[in-house]
Design a protein around this motif. Structure first.
Motif, mmCIF file in Angstrom:
data_model
loop_
_atom_site.group_PDB
_atom_site.id
_atom_site.type_symbol
_atom_site.label_atom_id
_atom_site.label_comp_id
_atom_site.label_asym_id
_atom_site.label_seq_id
_atom_site.Cartn_x
_atom_site.Cartn_y
_atom_site.Cartn_z
ATOM 1 N N THR A 1 0.817 -1.219 0.000
ATOM 2 C CA THR A 1 0.000 0.000 0.000
ATOM 3 C C THR A 1 0.848 1.266 0.000
ATOM 4 O O THR A 1 0.307 2.369 -0.062
ATOM 5 N N LEU A 2 2.168 1.147 0.073
ATOM 6 C CA LEU A 2 3.064 2.282 0.290
ATOM 7 C C LEU A 2 2.736 3.479 -0.603
ATOM 8 O O LEU A 2 2.636 4.611 -0.113
ATOM 9 N N ASP A 3 2.558 3.235 -1.885
ATOM 10 C CA ASP A 3 2.340 4.344 -2.828
ATOM 11 C C ASP A 3 0.879 4.519 -3.209
ATOM 12 O O ASP A 3 0.560 5.347 -4.072
ATOM 13 N N GLN A 4 -0.003 3.767 -2.571
ATOM 14 C CA GLN A 4 -1.429 3.892 -2.874
ATOM 15 C C GLN A 4 -2.029 5.101 -2.185
ATOM 16 O O GLN A 4 -1.514 5.599 -1.183
ATOM 17 N N GLN A 5 -3.150 5.574 -2.737
ATOM 18 C CA GLN A 5 -3.866 6.682 -2.118
ATOM 19 C C GLN A 5 -4.586 6.194 -0.862
ATOM 20 O O GLN A 5 -5.275 5.168 -0.885
ATOM 21 N N LEU A 6 -4.443 6.939 0.219
ATOM 22 C CA LEU A 6 -5.040 6.562 1.495
ATOM 23 C C LEU A 6 -6.550 6.395 1.363
ATOM 24 O O LEU A 6 -7.140 5.468 1.936
ATOM 25 N N SER A 7 -7.186 7.247 0.590
ATOM 26 C CA SER A 7 -8.650 7.226 0.469
ATOM 27 C C SER A 7 -9.158 6.041 -0.346
ATOM 28 O O SER A 7 -10.360 5.764 -0.336
ATOM 29 N N LYS A 8 -8.263 5.338 -1.040
ATOM 30 C CA LYS A 8 -8.669 4.221 -1.894
ATOM 31 C C LYS A 8 -8.497 2.859 -1.216
ATOM 32 O O LYS A 8 -8.810 1.831 -1.805
ATOM 33 N N LEU A 9 -8.004 2.846 0.014
ATOM 34 C CA LEU A 9 -7.747 1.578 0.685
ATOM 35 C C LEU A 9 -9.041 0.928 1.158
ATOM 36 O O LEU A 9 -10.036 1.601 1.454
ATOM 37 N N SER A 10 -9.018 -0.400 1.246
ATOM 38 C CA SER A 10 -10.139 -1.130 1.837
ATOM 39 C C SER A 10 -10.108 -0.944 3.355
ATOM 40 O O SER A 10 -9.141 -0.411 3.921
ATOM 41 N N GLY A 11 -11.161 -1.432 4.025
ATOM 42 C CA GLY A 11 -11.210 -1.333 5.475
ATOM 43 C C GLY A 11 -10.054 -2.048 6.143
ATOM 44 O O GLY A 11 -9.412 -1.518 7.057
#
Length: 256
Positions: free
Chosen positions: A110-120
């Motif tokens: 998840t390092l470079d993923q957008q925080l708002s796009k993460l699953s629960g």
């Protein structure tokens, strides 16, 4: 790591908590359970110093450092922010330390993923990684499995247990879910405004107050997940080999 004696909290004319005694020691997982409105989150806020008790006192060694994961964490989807940027906010940490914390919580990708796009489940693991970056002695996790499915919940608690073992942490968990936390805890405190019962899960599950609050079938919650894991589930549910603590480098600054 932290103690409370005679803790009470009154809001207006309502007594939310009364006569609370609590201890969390290094190396143990203590779980607070209780129905909605039992005062679990209020007790956590008192222990963290966010609110002050009406009566009683809290003691902890000056050296105790707390990592906290809140019950609710709302992300503004209009603000672009990567996980790496979020974990670096207000923290004097290196990129390597951020990567290591994410690896420990099973969220490295998840390092470079957008925080708002993460699953629960991904969000909860990132929040626990953020707490780890404080190099805590004590982790306080308020409903850490919120927004996580049933399988993910068991794996999340397995991961918390591995973190406890690896860093010799004290852990205080808050949950209203029984089937997993009862089997993953060293000690359980059943709260409903006051401490109804406390002790080893085996003892609490047979206590009259526990049965009265959660029902006659609640005692069966203890055995559901008492088994050994030789695997773990990835962030999307796939099976992965279990990474043993010995293969990982401890977070800097932690003793054993």
């Amino acid at each position: 790591m932290i103690s409370a004696r005679g803790l009470a909290m009154t809001r207006g004319s309502r007594e939310v908590l009364w006569n609370i005694d609590l201890d969390v020691h290094r190396g143990e997982i203590v779980t607070l359970i209780g129905p909605n409105g039992a005062g679990k989150t209020t007790l956590v806020r008192l222990l963290l110093g966010i609110e002050r008790p009406t009566r009683g006192h809290i003691e902890k060694p000056a050296s105790t450092r707390i990592g906290y994961v809140p019950q609710r964490f709302d992300v503004d989807s209009t603000i672009p922010m990567s996980v790496a940027s979020f974990l670096a906010l207000g923290a004097n940490v290196t990129t390597d330390e951020i990567k290591r914390a994410l690896e420990e919580t099973g969220a490295a990708r998840t390092l470079d993923q957008q925080l708002s796009k993460l699953s629960g489940g991904e969000t909860q693991r990132v929040l626990i990684a953020r707490a780890l970056l404080r190099r805590p002695d004590l982790l306080i996790l308020d409903e850490p499995a919120s927004g996580v499915d049933f399988t993910g919940e068991a794996d999340l608690y397995d991961m918390i247990g591995r973190l406890r073992d690896r860093h010799n942490l004290g852990v205080l968990l808050v949950s209203h879910d029984l089937h997993v936390v009862m089997a993953k805890s060293d000690r359980v405190i059943c709260l409903n405004g006051h401490v109804c019962c406390s002790g080893k899960p085996e003892d609490v599950s047979q206590h009259a107050s526990y049965v009265r609050i959660f029902g006659p079938h609640a005692a069966t919650a203890l055995g559901v997940y008492r088994h050994h894991h030789d695997h773990q589930h990835g962030l999307t549910g796939e099976t992965e080999p279990l990474i043993e603590p010995a293969t990982q480098t401890p977070m800097p600054g932690r003793g054993t």
